[in-house]
Design a protein around this motif. Structure first.
Motif, PDB file in Angstrom:
ATOM      1  N   ILE A  51       4.692   7.080   4.046  1.00  0.00           N
ATOM      2  CA  ILE A  51       3.562   6.657   3.214  1.00  0.00           C
ATOM      3  C   ILE A  51       3.229   5.199   3.466  1.00  0.00           C
ATOM      4  CG2 ILE A  51       2.895   6.204   0.814  1.00  0.00           C
ATOM      5  CD1 ILE A  51       4.355   8.792   0.054  1.00  0.00           C
ATOM      6  N   ARG A  52       4.252   4.366   3.607  1.00  0.00           N
ATOM      7  CA  ARG A  52       4.005   2.947   3.889  1.00  0.00           C
ATOM      8  C   ARG A  52       3.332   2.762   5.244  1.00  0.00           C
ATOM      9  NH1 ARG A  52       9.745   0.337   1.735  1.00  0.00           N
ATOM     10  NH2 ARG A  52       9.231   0.371  -0.491  1.00  0.00           N
ATOM     11  N   LEU A  53       3.755   3.539   6.228  1.00  0.00           N
ATOM     12  CA  LEU A  53       3.120   3.451   7.545  1.00  0.00           C
ATOM     13  C   LEU A  53       1.655   3.869   7.468  1.00  0.00           C
ATOM     14  CD1 LEU A  53       5.930   4.875   9.887  1.00  0.00           C
ATOM     15  CD2 LEU A  53       5.071   2.534   9.837  1.00  0.00           C
ATOM     16  N   ALA A  54       1.365   4.932   6.724  1.00  0.00           N
ATOM     17  CA  ALA A  54      -0.023   5.399   6.592  1.00  0.00           C
ATOM     18  C   ALA A  54      -0.868   4.379   5.837  1.00  0.00           C
ATOM     19  CB  ALA A  54      -0.053   6.753   5.884  1.00  0.00           C
ATOM     20  N   GLN A  55      -0.312   3.787   4.786  1.00  0.00           N
ATOM     21  CA  GLN A  55      -1.057   2.771   4.034  1.00  0.00           C
ATOM     22  C   GLN A  55      -1.337   1.547   4.895  1.00  0.00           C
ATOM     23  OE1 GLN A  55       1.612   2.351   0.679  1.00  0.00           O
ATOM     24  NE2 GLN A  55       0.235   3.516  -0.661  1.00  0.00           N
ATOM     25  N   SER A  56      -0.344   1.137   5.657  1.00  0.00           N
ATOM     26  CA  SER A  56      -0.532  -0.014   6.540  1.00  0.00           C
ATOM     27  C   SER A  56      -1.601   0.271   7.592  1.00  0.00           C
ATOM     28  CB  SER A  56       0.801  -0.367   7.220  1.00  0.00           C
ATOM     29  OG  SER A  56       0.636  -1.420   8.139  1.00  0.00           O
ATOM     30  N   ALA A  57      -1.587   1.480   8.148  1.00  0.00           N
ATOM     31  CA  ALA A  57      -2.601   1.850   9.147  1.00  0.00           C
ATOM     32  C   ALA A  57      -3.992   1.878   8.526  1.00  0.00           C
ATOM     33  CB  ALA A  57      -2.262   3.213   9.752  1.00  0.00           C
ATOM     34  N   ASP A  63       5.069 -11.330   6.360  1.00  0.00           N
ATOM     35  CA  ASP A  63       5.457 -10.661   5.122  1.00  0.00           C
ATOM     36  C   ASP A  63       6.632  -9.724   5.370  1.00  0.00           C
ATOM     37  OD1 ASP A  63       4.369  -7.639   5.295  1.00  0.00           O
ATOM     38  OD2 ASP A  63       2.972  -8.997   6.310  1.00  0.00           O
ATOM     39  N   ARG A  64       7.328  -9.380   4.309  1.00  0.00           N
ATOM     40  CA  ARG A  64       8.614  -8.688   4.392  1.00  0.00           C
ATOM     41  C   ARG A  64       8.511  -7.323   5.079  1.00  0.00           C
ATOM     42  NH1 ARG A  64      12.034  -5.625   0.802  1.00  0.00           N
ATOM     43  NH2 ARG A  64      14.204  -6.338   0.896  1.00  0.00           N
ATOM     44  N   ASP A  65       7.552  -6.509   4.652  1.00  0.00           N
ATOM     45  CA  ASP A  65       7.441  -5.165   5.219  1.00  0.00           C
ATOM     46  C   ASP A  65       7.138  -5.209   6.707  1.00  0.00           C
ATOM     47  OD1 ASP A  65       7.959  -4.090   2.776  1.00  0.00           O
ATOM     48  OD2 ASP A  65       5.870  -3.702   2.247  1.00  0.00           O
TER      49      ASP A  65
END
Length: 575
Positions: A334-340, A532-534
Motif C-alpha cells: 500500500i505504501r508503494l502504491a501511495q508513493s507511486a 524523508d524516512r520512508d
C-alpha cells in the motif's frame, strides 16, 4: 432533447423529510424544532456535494410555511399553493441565491433591502444562499447585522461544501448541521427502488459499482445511473457498466496481486501495456489498486470478508489470496502504491512511473516471523548449524515480526535465510570477516575497508563513535542526536530526520559529512543520501522491524540475545 425526460436526480429529488436518505440526524432535529416552535433565525448546512443540503433547505422552507404541515407530522403536504410555488421556484417568500455569482457587497445590500418586507403567502420569508463560502469578506461583513438581528419572520439557510472558508463571525450566528456521506448500501437501495419503478433490470454488482463510483454523493450516483442506462438500455449488466465508465475490471487487480505473489517482474510490463493500450487512466488504476490492496488487508486483519465492499465471488477470492500474504506485505504494498500515486501527479513520464512501481511491488521482499528466527538461532547455538527458514510459521503475526529479504529457494532445500554466526566465547577468537570492514569497537577505532565498500553492520556498530568524532564540527554534531541511520547500500549511507531544521543542516554540510564518513570508516568510496524516512528506508532496501518486535529490558536475557542476533543477521531496523 426529449420534453418528457427528466434526469433522475431531479425526478427523484426528495420532497419530504422522510424521503431524505442518510441524514436522519438532521431531518429529525429540524422536525422537532418545527414541532416545538424552536426555529433558529439562521442555519448552516455543510457537507460534501450531493448529500442533500439544498434539498433539505427547500423542504424546511416548505414545512415552516405549509398550512397543512402540523396535520402531516410537520412534513410539507406538497399539494397546497405555497408548497407548489416553492417547489417550482415561483414563491415570493423563498429566495434561493447562488453565492458564487452574487458575492459582492452590492448583492448583499440589495438582499438586505428586500428582506424588510413581510412574507406574502406564508408565515416566514426564507433566504437560501448556496455555496455561501464564495461570498467575499466584505459581503459577509455587510450581512452580519441583519444575520444577528433579523426580523422575526426571516430565516437564513446557508449551504456550503467548504465550511472552513466561512468567517467565524458567521459561524457563531448560525446553527450548524453537518451532513454525512451517504453509505453505499443506502445508495444501492435507493437506486434499486428507482430502477424497479422505471422498469429497469440491473445486476447487484452493477449497482455496487455505481454506488462506489458516486463516492458518498447520491446526486453523483444518480447521474452515473442515467449514463449507464443510456449506454445499456433497460437491461444493465456489470460488464456493460465497466465498459460505459471505462473502469478496470476487478479480475485485472487480482492478476496484479498474483504476479506480486509469484515475483513475476516481467509481468509488470505486460500489465502496463494492457492499461495503456485499453486507454485506462493510470491514476484511476492506482486508486483501484489501493482499494484492492485495502480489501486484502481487511480480510487478513479481521479474518472475515464482511467489511469488503465487493461481490460475493470476489469476497471469496479475497479470502483465498489473504492466506498467502501477511499484514506486513500488504502495508508495504500500500505504501508503494501511495508513493507511486504521488509521484504520478508530477511525473512527465506516467508510464515509466507505472512500470517502475509494478516492478518494485513484484520484487518486494517478503516478511518472515521473528519468533521463528529466534527458534532457529537457538537451535543453531545448540549445534543446529545453519538457520532453517522452513521452521518459521507460514503466517507471521502482527505483534512480533521483522521484514527481511526472501532469496529464491534452491531446488531441493528450504528457502535460505542469511546465516548467523554463534557469538564467540572468551576462549575462542571470532572468525575473520573477509571482504568487510572490521568492527570499529573491537579495533579501537581502526577501520579496514575491503574493495566491496562499507557494510551496514560496521556503520551501525561504529555510528556512536562516528557521532563523537564530529565534536569539532559543532553544527553537524549538535544535529546528530535527531538523525536516524536508515541503512547502508553499496557504500551509500542513508540518513533521515523528522526535524526539518536538521535535514536543512545535513543538506548544507553534506560534503563535510561525507568527508567525515570516509575518514572515520577509512572508506574512500562512501557517500550519503538525506531525505524523508520512508524514502530512505526504501532506497536502502533495509528490512524493517516493528516496534513490538524490539527487545526490551523486561525480556529474559536469553531471548534478548537471540533477538539481537536476528537483528544483526538481517540488518533489521525500527519501523
Amino acid at each position: 432533447m426529449s420534453e418528457t425526460f427528466q434526469v433522475t436526480a431531479r425526478k427523484w429529488r426528495p420532497m419530504r423529510f422522510d424521503e431524505v436518505v442518510g441524514q436522519e440526524h438532521v431531518t429529525r432535529t429540524l422536525k422537532n424544532a418545527i414541532q416545538s416552535d424552536r426555529l433558529a433565525h439562521a442555519y448552516l448546512f455543510t457537507g460534501q456535494r450531493g448529500c442533500g443540503k439544498t434539498t433539505v433547505a427547500r423542504i424546511l422552507a416548505k414545512a415552516i410555511n405549509c398550512p397543512n404541515a402540523a396535520a402531516n407530522g410537520y412534513e410539507p403536504c406538497n399539494k397546497c399553493p405555497i408548497c407548489l410555488s416553492i417547489t417550482d421556484g415561483s414563491s415570493m417568500d423563498v429566495r434561493e441565491i447562488d453565492g458564487a455569482s452574487n458575492n459582492s457587497v452590492d448583492d448583499v445590500r440589495s438582499l438586505r433591502d428586500n428582506v424588510k418586507y413581510s412574507p406574502v403567502q406564508g408565515s416566514y420569508k426564507v433566504i437560501i444562499i448556496d455555496e455561501v463560502h464564495m461570498l467575499s469578506n466584505s459581503a459577509f461583513n455587510a450581512l452580519l447585522k441583519t444575520l444577528e438581528e433579523p426580523p422575526k419572520y426571516l430565516i437564513f439557510i446557508f449551504a456550503t461544501t467548504e465550511v472552513q472558508k466561512v468567517l467565524p463571525t458567521i459561524l457563531s450566528r448560525t446553527q450548524r448541521y453537518d451532513f454525512r456521506r451517504i453509505q453505499i448500501d443506502e445508495i444501492t437501495a435507493t437506486l434499486r427502488n428507482i430502477a424497479t419503478v422505471d422498469g429497469i433490470t440491473i445486476e447487484d454488482d452493477a449497482l455496487l459499482i455505481i454506488a462506489k463510483k458516486g463516492d458518498g454523493s447520491m446526486r453523483d450516483a444518480q447521474s452515473i445511473f442515467d449514463q449507464v442506462v443510456a449506454y445499456c438500455g433497460k437491461k444493465v449488466e456489470t460488464d456493460h457498466v465497466r465498459e460505459s465508465l471505462n473502469l478496470i475490471d476487478t479480475d485485472f487487480f487480482f492478476s496484479v496481486t498474483d504476479a506480486i505473489k509469484g515475483k513475476e517482474a516481467a509481468s509488470a510490463f505486460e500489465l502496463s501495456y494492457q492499461i495503456i493500450s485499453k486507454g485506462y487512466d493510470i491514476e484511476e488504476f492506482f486508486n483501484g489498486l489501493l482499494e484492492h490492496l485495502r480489501n486484502i488487508l481487511t480480510v487478513i486483519v479481521t479474518q472475515s470478508p464482511k467489511l469488503v465492499e465487493a461481490a460475493r465471488a470476489h469476497q471469496e477470492r479475497y479470502v483465498a489470496i489473504a492466506k498467502d500474504l501477511t499484514e506486513g506485505d500488504m502495508i508495504r504494498l500500500i505504501r508503494l502504491a501511495q508513493s507511486a500515486l504521488e509521484r504520478l501527479r508530477t511525473s512527465q513520464q506516467p508510464r515509466i512511473t507505472l512500470e517502475v512501481a509494478l516492478v518494485e511491488m513484484m520484487l518486494m521482499d517478503r516478511a518472515v516471523e521473528l519468533q521463528g528466527l529466534i527458534s532457529s538461532i537457538e537451535s543453531m547455538k545448540n549445534g543446529g548449524g545453519r538457520l532453517a527458514a522452513a521452521e518459521a510459521p507460514a503466517r507471521p503475526s502482527s505483534s512480533s515480526r521483522i521484514e527481511a529479504p526472501k532469496p529464491a529457494p534452491r531446488a531441493e532445500a528450504a528457502p535460505r535465510v542469511a546465516p548467523v554466526r554463534a557469538q564467540p566465547t572468551r576462549e575462542e577468537a571470532p572468525p575473520p570477516e573477509p571482504l568487510s570492514i572490521s568492527n570499529p569497537a573491537a579495533a579501537g577505532g581502526s577501520h579496514e575497508v575491503s574493495n566491496t565498500g562499507v557494510e551496514w553492520n560496521t556503520v551501525k556498530n561504529g555510528w556512536d563513535g562516528f557521532v563523537d568524532s564530529l565534536k569539532t564540527k559543532r553544527s553537524l554534531h549538535s544535529s546528530m542526536p535527531s538523525v536516524e541511520l536508515c541503512g547502508v547500500r553499496r557504500s551509500v549511507v542513508y540518513l533521515s530526520s523528522e526535524d526539518k531544521h536538521t535535514l536543512d543542516v545535513l543538506g548544507k554540510f553534506k560534503d563535510t559529512l561525507v568527508e567525515s564518513l570516509r575518514s572515520y570508516f577509512s572508506a574512500p568510496t562512501i557517500s550519503c543520501e538525506i531525505g524523508d524516512r520512508d524514502t530512505m528506508h526504501s532506497r536502502s532496501g533495509m528490512p524493517l522491524l516493528t516496534k513490538e518486535a524490539q527487545p526490551t529490558a523486561a525480556a529474559p536475557k536469553k531471548e534478548r540475545a537471540a533477538i539481537e542476533d536476528a537483528l544483526l543477521a538481517l540488518g533489521a531496523q525500527e519501523v
